[in-house]
Scaffold this motif. Structure first.
Motif, mmCIF file in Angstrom:
data_model
loop_
_atom_site.group_PDB
_atom_site.id
_atom_site.type_symbol
_atom_site.label_atom_id
_atom_site.label_comp_id
_atom_site.label_asym_id
_atom_site.label_seq_id
_atom_site.Cartn_x
_atom_site.Cartn_y
_atom_site.Cartn_z
ATOM 1 N N PRO A 1 0.839 -1.214 0.000
ATOM 2 C CA PRO A 1 0.000 0.000 0.000
ATOM 3 C C PRO A 1 0.868 1.255 0.000
ATOM 4 O O PRO A 1 1.915 1.306 0.651
ATOM 5 N N ALA A 2 0.437 2.257 -0.738
ATOM 6 C CA ALA A 2 1.191 3.503 -0.810
ATOM 7 C C ALA A 2 1.061 4.272 0.499
ATOM 8 O O ALA A 2 0.058 4.165 1.205
ATOM 9 N N GLU A 3 2.105 5.031 0.832
ATOM 10 C CA GLU A 3 2.074 5.865 2.028
ATOM 11 C C GLU A 3 1.130 7.049 1.813
ATOM 12 O O GLU A 3 0.888 7.483 0.690
ATOM 13 N N GLU A 4 0.627 7.550 2.926
ATOM 14 C CA GLU A 4 -0.251 8.716 2.860
ATOM 15 C C GLU A 4 0.544 9.942 2.439
ATOM 16 O O GLU A 4 1.631 10.188 2.967
ATOM 17 N N PRO A 5 0.053 10.728 1.472
ATOM 18 C CA PRO A 5 0.783 11.934 1.077
ATOM 19 C C PRO A 5 0.801 12.964 2.202
ATOM 20 O O PRO A 5 -0.065 12.972 3.070
ATOM 21 N N ILE A 6 1.831 13.811 2.186
ATOM 22 C CA ILE A 6 1.954 14.874 3.184
ATOM 23 C C ILE A 6 1.220 16.111 2.678
ATOM 24 O O ILE A 6 1.509 16.609 1.587
ATOM 25 N N ALA A 7 0.277 16.591 3.469
ATOM 26 C CA ALA A 7 -0.442 17.821 3.114
ATOM 27 C C ALA A 7 0.360 19.007 3.635
ATOM 28 O O ALA A 7 0.234 19.398 4.798
ATOM 29 N N ALA A 8 1.218 19.546 2.797
ATOM 30 C CA ALA A 8 2.078 20.658 3.210
ATOM 31 C C ALA A 8 2.326 21.540 2.001
ATOM 32 O O ALA A 8 2.302 21.081 0.855
ATOM 33 N N PRO A 9 2.563 22.837 2.230
ATOM 34 C CA PRO A 9 2.881 23.730 1.112
ATOM 35 C C PRO A 9 4.132 23.249 0.375
ATOM 36 O O PRO A 9 5.046 22.670 0.978
ATOM 37 N N ALA A 10 4.165 23.507 -0.923
ATOM 38 C CA ALA A 10 5.307 23.073 -1.730
ATOM 39 C C ALA A 10 6.617 23.642 -1.205
ATOM 40 O O ALA A 10 7.658 22.978 -1.263
ATOM 41 N N ALA A 11 6.573 24.863 -0.651
ATOM 42 C CA ALA A 11 7.798 25.512 -0.181
ATOM 43 C C ALA A 11 8.424 24.790 1.008
ATOM 44 O O ALA A 11 9.570 25.057 1.353
ATOM 45 N N PRO B 1 8.998 14.098 0.678
ATOM 46 C CA PRO B 1 7.644 13.521 0.664
ATOM 47 C C PRO B 1 7.718 12.007 0.857
ATOM 48 O O PRO B 1 8.779 11.395 0.690
ATOM 49 N N PRO B 2 6.616 11.375 1.234
ATOM 50 C CA PRO B 2 6.623 9.909 1.362
ATOM 51 C C PRO B 2 6.826 9.250 0.008
ATOM 52 O O PRO B 2 6.574 9.851 -1.040
ATOM 53 N N LEU B 3 7.293 8.025 0.062
ATOM 54 C CA LEU B 3 7.562 7.292 -1.168
ATOM 55 C C LEU B 3 6.256 6.935 -1.858
ATOM 56 O O LEU B 3 5.383 6.274 -1.281
ATOM 57 N N LEU C 1 15.017 15.254 -12.049
ATOM 58 C CA LEU C 1 15.184 14.545 -10.781
ATOM 59 C C LEU C 1 14.221 15.074 -9.724
ATOM 60 O O LEU C 1 13.699 14.305 -8.905
ATOM 61 N N SER C 2 13.994 16.363 -9.727
ATOM 62 C CA SER C 2 13.081 16.961 -8.747
ATOM 63 C C SER C 2 11.642 16.532 -8.992
ATOM 64 O O SER C 2 10.925 16.146 -8.060
ATOM 65 N N LEU C 3 11.206 16.605 -10.258
ATOM 66 C CA LEU C 3 9.807 16.324 -10.580
ATOM 67 C C LEU C 3 9.471 14.843 -10.511
ATOM 68 O O LEU C 3 8.405 14.457 -10.018
ATOM 69 N N PHE C 4 10.356 14.002 -11.020
ATOM 70 C CA PHE C 4 10.046 12.570 -11.132
ATOM 71 C C PHE C 4 10.760 11.705 -10.099
ATOM 72 O O PHE C 4 10.477 10.517 -10.005
ATOM 73 N N GLY C 5 11.667 12.320 -9.335
ATOM 74 C CA GLY C 5 12.392 11.566 -8.317
ATOM 75 C C GLY C 5 12.085 12.047 -6.918
ATOM 76 O O GLY C 5 11.392 11.369 -6.149
ATOM 77 N N VAL C 6 12.569 13.237 -6.579
ATOM 78 C CA VAL C 6 12.403 13.745 -5.211
ATOM 79 C C VAL C 6 10.928 13.924 -4.870
ATOM 80 O O VAL C 6 10.478 13.571 -3.769
ATOM 81 N N ARG C 7 10.141 14.459 -5.795
ATOM 82 C CA ARG C 7 8.705 14.675 -5.540
ATOM 83 C C ARG C 7 7.966 13.368 -5.300
ATOM 84 O O ARG C 7 6.916 13.337 -4.654
ATOM 85 N N HIS C 8 8.515 12.272 -5.813
ATOM 86 C CA HIS C 8 7.900 10.956 -5.617
ATOM 87 C C HIS C 8 8.488 10.217 -4.415
ATOM 88 O O HIS C 8 8.207 9.037 -4.220
ATOM 89 N N GLY C 9 9.325 10.906 -3.653
ATOM 90 C CA GLY C 9 9.864 10.295 -2.436
ATOM 91 C C GLY C 9 11.060 9.401 -2.647
ATOM 92 O O GLY C 9 11.403 8.614 -1.753
ATOM 93 N N LEU C 10 11.719 9.491 -3.804
ATOM 94 C CA LEU C 10 12.887 8.641 -4.088
ATOM 95 C C LEU C 10 14.132 9.266 -3.445
ATOM 96 O O LEU C 10 14.644 10.286 -3.904
ATOM 97 N N HIS C 11 14.611 8.636 -2.401
ATOM 98 C CA HIS C 11 15.742 9.167 -1.641
ATOM 99 C C HIS C 11 16.991 9.301 -2.493
ATOM 100 O O HIS C 11 17.748 10.266 -2.381
ATOM 101 N N TRP C 12 17.221 8.325 -3.382
ATOM 102 C CA TRP C 12 18.438 8.347 -4.194
ATOM 103 C C TRP C 12 18.461 9.583 -5.101
ATOM 104 O O TRP C 12 19.544 10.113 -5.401
ATOM 105 N N ALA C 13 17.294 10.045 -5.555
ATOM 106 C CA ALA C 13 17.247 11.220 -6.434
ATOM 107 C C ALA C 13 17.693 12.470 -5.676
ATOM 108 O O ALA C 13 18.410 13.317 -6.217
ATOM 109 N N ARG C 14 17.280 12.590 -4.439
ATOM 110 C CA ARG C 14 17.693 13.732 -3.624
ATOM 111 C C ARG C 14 19.195 13.693 -3.369
ATOM 112 O O ARG C 14 19.878 14.724 -3.468
#
Length: 646
Positions: free
Chosen positions: A331-341, A478-480, A418-431
């Motif tokens: 099951p996917a983790e719950e998304p974090i409801a937080a401002p993008a900043a 963000p969560p994975l 990397l930001s849009l498709f990696g970090v935003r999706h919770g991929l630690h390696w991208a960060r």
């Protein structure tokens, strides 16, 4: 040896060696590497295989980082610290013989059957040698399971005593024991009473430890439950914590570990679930060579699944591929409801957009005016005077600055993707990729200060971009998000993509090397012979025109070297950590960034007439490597769904 090197280069070579020689060579090298001060970190760097926390499971009071274990590969415990970083949840040592045993034959690879033949009794250094090795190994980050075997031909009392003494000796290192004495009990015709007394002695020894250790009954995949069900029933009745299916199937005078055991393991697992229900703890092992087989064993009721010969035939990336498949089904983790900043991806995206915009601006300036007013002020020469010093000087500076702009655009593209498709999706390696690349690039700002040239505009922009980087470091991940499930079976697309991955890794390493070399040249000699031949001058002649002219050029070279280093790190880490079936965004990222950088470098050389073949060879060679690698990877990264339809 990750899959990209093992499946392409090393496996064909190792399979030509005698099996024991190949095994000892690989385990010895891995063990030696893990013992080096930074060896474990290097293993992590190559594979990035640690399982996500979401895969952790708890059974029998033990937490397993992932429900996947390793067995039958390292009975002498030579490379346990290395295997602990391969993405497993536990490691097995064994089968352990109380006394040293050289076996009655040799280990063989049975390639057609995808199996490993080993003698019976197995080759083992004995308990004392094993304990000495575990002492040298030190604490491991994973639970250790020890599989105990009894020698055929010995009485039940003797086998029980050996198992008891083995448990006591291994207690400081082992969290879980598996008792593999069914075979001598059957072969020697132990009575039911002897079998129960043996079990009671072993279980009592494990319970007397502090804390008590669970004991599993280990049965081979070809165990006949109908004929020998009393052995299993007695063990569970007396307090065995579960069952482990492992050890291969009978073959000639030994046992066969590998694919031939898989169907029997699956059949035995289903039988035990049918008879003993869901409460029985079961570890299933035997011939798991693809993620699909591990998933099938889990679906059939296995609590933990163990890899053996799959690591030899499929490669060291198999546990990561299985973990990815398990993660895709979780099951996917719950998304974090937080401002993008407040999120890391927002600031790394701003960093990438800024690098992209800065690169385009730098390209426009370098293609027209070449130098800016503060360059002229620093050098004490106007643009016209610079042209008068040497008719090719501005062309040469344009060649440096356009190449620099191309790398800035390339790194901007990579950071944005990397930001849009990696970090935003919770991929630690991208960060980590963005942070490592960016910190290396920003470090190059200090290289040219030694020449006394402080570029105010460059410093201002660097300060702003560095602020973005620090915010990306400090902000939340963000969560994975659930990732697209990789193909559970090997296919030609995946195997072909390993060659593409190898070429892209070579590409990244070459760019890093080039960046370091250019940076070193920029802070030392500044020019290579081909540069001076192109301008038909000498460094002394340029310095005579203005003592600040060479530092101005060095500033460009140091900046270009630093950006090339940053691009190389990003490409290398993308290829090492992000290579995944169906990752079309990664393929397009590398294509856009690579073609932009190489096109800028090649076109400007041709435009200014700097066409020295030796000087242009790295750019043309790198572009060829990039395009060939991407062509090989395209079917797997961009069109994996065709395999499923086929």
């Amino acid at each position: 040896m990750p899959d990209w090197s093992y499946r392409t280069v090393f496996r064909p070579l190792l399979f030509r060696l005698p099996a024991k020689t190949a095994r000892d060579l690989c385990l010895g090298l891995m063990g030696a590497l893990a013992r080096l001060p930074l060896g474990s970190a290097f293993i992590d760097f190559l594979g990035h295989m640690r399982p996500p926390a979401r895969l952790a499971r708890s059974f029998l009071g033990i937490t397993f980082p992932t429900p996947l274990g390793l067995g039958d590969i390292d009975p002498n415990a030579v490379a346990l610290p290395a295997f602990a970083r391969f993405g497993f949840g536990y490691l097995e040592v064994g089968p352990i013989a109380f006394e040293p045993s050289s076996g009655n034959g040799r280990i063989e690879l049975r390639l057609e059957e995808q199996a490993i033949y080993s003698p019976d009794p197995p080759i083992h250094p004995g308990l004392e040698a094993l304990v000495r090795r575990l002492v040298r190994t030190g604490p491991l980050s994973l639970p250790l399971l020890a599989r105990l075997t009894g020698s055929s031909g010995k009485g039940a009392e003797k086998v029980s005593d050996e198992c008891r003494r083995t448990i006591e000796a291994l207690a400081p290192y082992v969290r879980l024991f598996a008792l593999m004495t069914v075979q001598p009990a059957i072969e020697c015709g132990w009575s039911t009473e002897q079998w129960r007394e043996h079990l009671q002695a072993v279980l009592l020894a494990a319970r007397a430890l502090s804390p008590p250790r669970p004991v599993l009954l280990c049965v081979p995949p070809d165990f006949d439950p109908a004929e020998n069900e009393h052995l299993l029933a007695s063990a569970l009745e007396l307090g065995a914590s579960g069952v482990m299916v492992a050890g291969g199937i009978r073959a000639e005078a030994g046992r066969m570990i590998g694919l031939p055991a898989y169907d029997r393991t699956l059949r035995l697992l289903r039988y035990m679930r049918l008879v003993w229900g869901e409460e029985l703890f079961v570890i299933a092992s035997g011939g798991v060579h693809e993620p699909a087989q591990a998933l099938e064993l889990f679906a059939a009721g296995a609590n933990l699944v163990q890899i053996d010969s799959g690591l030899v035939y499929s490669g060291p990336g198999l546990p990561k591929r299985i973990n990815d498949a398990l993660l895709s089904a979780a099951p996917a983790e719950e998304p974090i409801a937080a401002p993008a900043a407040e999120m890391s991806w927002f600031w790394s995206l701003l960093l990438g957009i800024s690098m992209l915009a800065g690169g385009l601006l730098a390209l426009a300036i370098a293609s027209t005016r070449v130098v800016l007013p503060y360059d002229e002020t620093f050098a004490g020469l106007s643009r016209a005077q610079l042209a008068a010093v040497n008719e090719r000087l501005l062309f040469f500076m344009a060649h440096d600055r356009v190449s620099l702009a191309g790398t800035m655009i390339a790194i901007g593209v990579l950071y944005v993707q990397l930001s849009l498709f990696g970090v935003r999706h919770g991929l630690h390696w991208a960060r980590v990729t963005i942070l490592a690349s960016a910190f290396a690039g920003f470090g190059s700002f200090f290289l040219f200060l030694g020449f006394g040239y402080f570029d105010p505009f460059h410093a201002f922009v660097t300060a702003i971009l560095f602020s973005f980087l620090l915010l990306a470091l400090h902000a939340r991940m963000p969560p994975l998000m659930r990732q697209k499930s990789p193909s559970p079976r090997e296919n030609w697309r995946w195997r072909l993509s390993l060659w593409g991955q190898l070429l892209l890794i070579v590409q990244g390493a070459a760019l890093i090397t080039a960046g370091l070399v250019i940076s070193f040249i920029g802070i030392t000699s500044v020019f290579v012979p081909e540069d001076l031949d192109f301008m038909r001058t000498t460094a002394d002649a340029l310095a005579a025109a203005s003592p600040r002219l060479v530092p101005l050029i060095a500033h460009d070279r140091a900046s270009f070297g630093g950006m090339l280093l940053a691009v190389g790190l990003a490409v290398l880490l993308l290829a090492l950590w992000g290579w995944r079936e169906g990752a079309a965004w990664l393929w397009w990222s590398l294509l856009l960034a690579g073609t932009t950088g190489y096109t800028a470098a090649i076109v400007v050389h041709l435009a200014v007439g700097y066409t020295n073949p030796w000087h242009l060879a790295p750019a043309f060679g790198g572009a060829a490597f990039l395009l060939l690698g991407l062509a090989l990877a395209y079917p797997s990264l961009c069109r994996p769904q065709e395999e499923k339809r086929g």
